[in-house]
Design an enzyme around this catalytic site. Structure first.
Site: not given
Ligand SMILES: C/C1=C2N=C(/C=C3N=C(/C(C)=C4\N[C@@](C)([C@@H]5N=C1[C@](C)(CCC(=O)O)[C@H]5CC(=O)O)[C@@](C)(CC(=O)O)[C@@H]4CCC(=O)O)[C@@](C)(CC(=O)O)[C@@H]\3CCC(=O)O)C(C)(C)[C@@H]/2CCC(=O)O
Length: 222
Positions: A24, A47, A50
């Site tokens: 990912s 992040r 994500h």
């Protein structure tokens, strides 16, 4: 069903948590344009992408002041983290908070509905008034309510203590973009990170705190 109790493998999908994270984050690094970010903000941006699956949000991230080092210092020194809604509170991974920082969401405090009525505003905004005593040097993460962010800025203008960092991720069509513009233009010198425009949400606000508290989980399955 197998001996272990696992279901029959009907579909071919990744099951290993560490591998899922690795893949990912590799995809995010490939697809998100991260060049304009200072090194320390890059992993926060990663992040955030994500958490929402949208690499293009990086174009709308704005920041000011020494946001990463100020927020990390505050978190590392055990400062409280204030959130507008419980969804943000619950998205923060507590084991990343090595100093046992308190995560405070005052939305359900019994005083809030009366306060909201008196102030003529939302509960999310009124709940901000209960932060005053501990706001100095704290981290604020707003993931839902534009009115909470506007109200916080208004209170700081009136003399409320300044937090160390404001993470601004209100979402939606009414006031969200405007509240984050106001944050980005704040004349109080409070470091901030915001996702400009309509996009945002509680998951993003939590992800920002998690990134600032612990970086990226690529090497661990957490
Ligand atoms: C206008 C509000 C908006 N809420 C949005 C999106 C979501 N809100 C969810 C939930 C469960 C909650 N929203 C409240 C914060 C509630 N939402 C509002 C308010 C009416 C006003 C906030 C504002 O405009 O600044 C607000 C109530 C208030 O008086 O402050 C919530 C407290 C409502 C409640 O439970 O009574 C509640 C928060 C619960 C918690 O503590 O976690 C959603 C899950 C609803 C859903 O989609 O089913 C969703 C979550 C989004 C997220 O990622 O956080 C908007 C879109 C932000 C919207 C404001 C903008 C707009 O354009 O309408």
């Amino acid at each position: 069903m197998s001996d272990t109790g696992a279901p029959a493998r009907l579909y071919d999908y990744e099951r290993d948590p560490a591998a899922i994270y690795r893949q990912s984050f590799a995809i995010v690094r490939e697809e998100a344009k991260l060049d304009r970010f200072p090194e320390d903000l890059r992993e926060v941006a990663i992040r955030l992408v994500h958490a929402c699956g949208m690499p293009d949000i990086v174009g709308e991230l704005s920041w000011g002041g020494d946001i990463v080092s100020q927020a990390k210092r505050a978190i590392g020194s055990g400062a409280p983290i204030f959130t507008d809604v419980k969804m943000v509170e619950h998205g923060i991974i507590r084991k990343y908070l090595k100093e046992g920082n308190e995560i405070v969401c005052t939305l359900d405090d019994v005083r809030v509905p009366v306060l909201a009525e008196r102030l003529g505003t939302t509960r999310s905004a009124a709940a901000v008034d209960l932060w005053a005593e501990r706001l100095e040097g704290a981290v604020v993460a707003i993931g839902n309510a534009p009115t909470a962010l506007f109200h916080l800025l208004e209170r700081i203008a009136e003399g409320y203590p300044k937090p160390a960092a404001i993470l601004g991720f209100p979402v939606g069509f009414v006031g969200a973009a405007e509240s984050k513009d106001a944050l980005a233009e704040n004349p109080f010198g409070v470091p901030f990170l915001a996702l400009k425009g309509r996009r945002g949400g509680s998951a993003l606000a939590s992800a920002a705190v998690n990134a600032l508290a612990a970086g990226l989980p690529e090497e661990r399955a957490t």
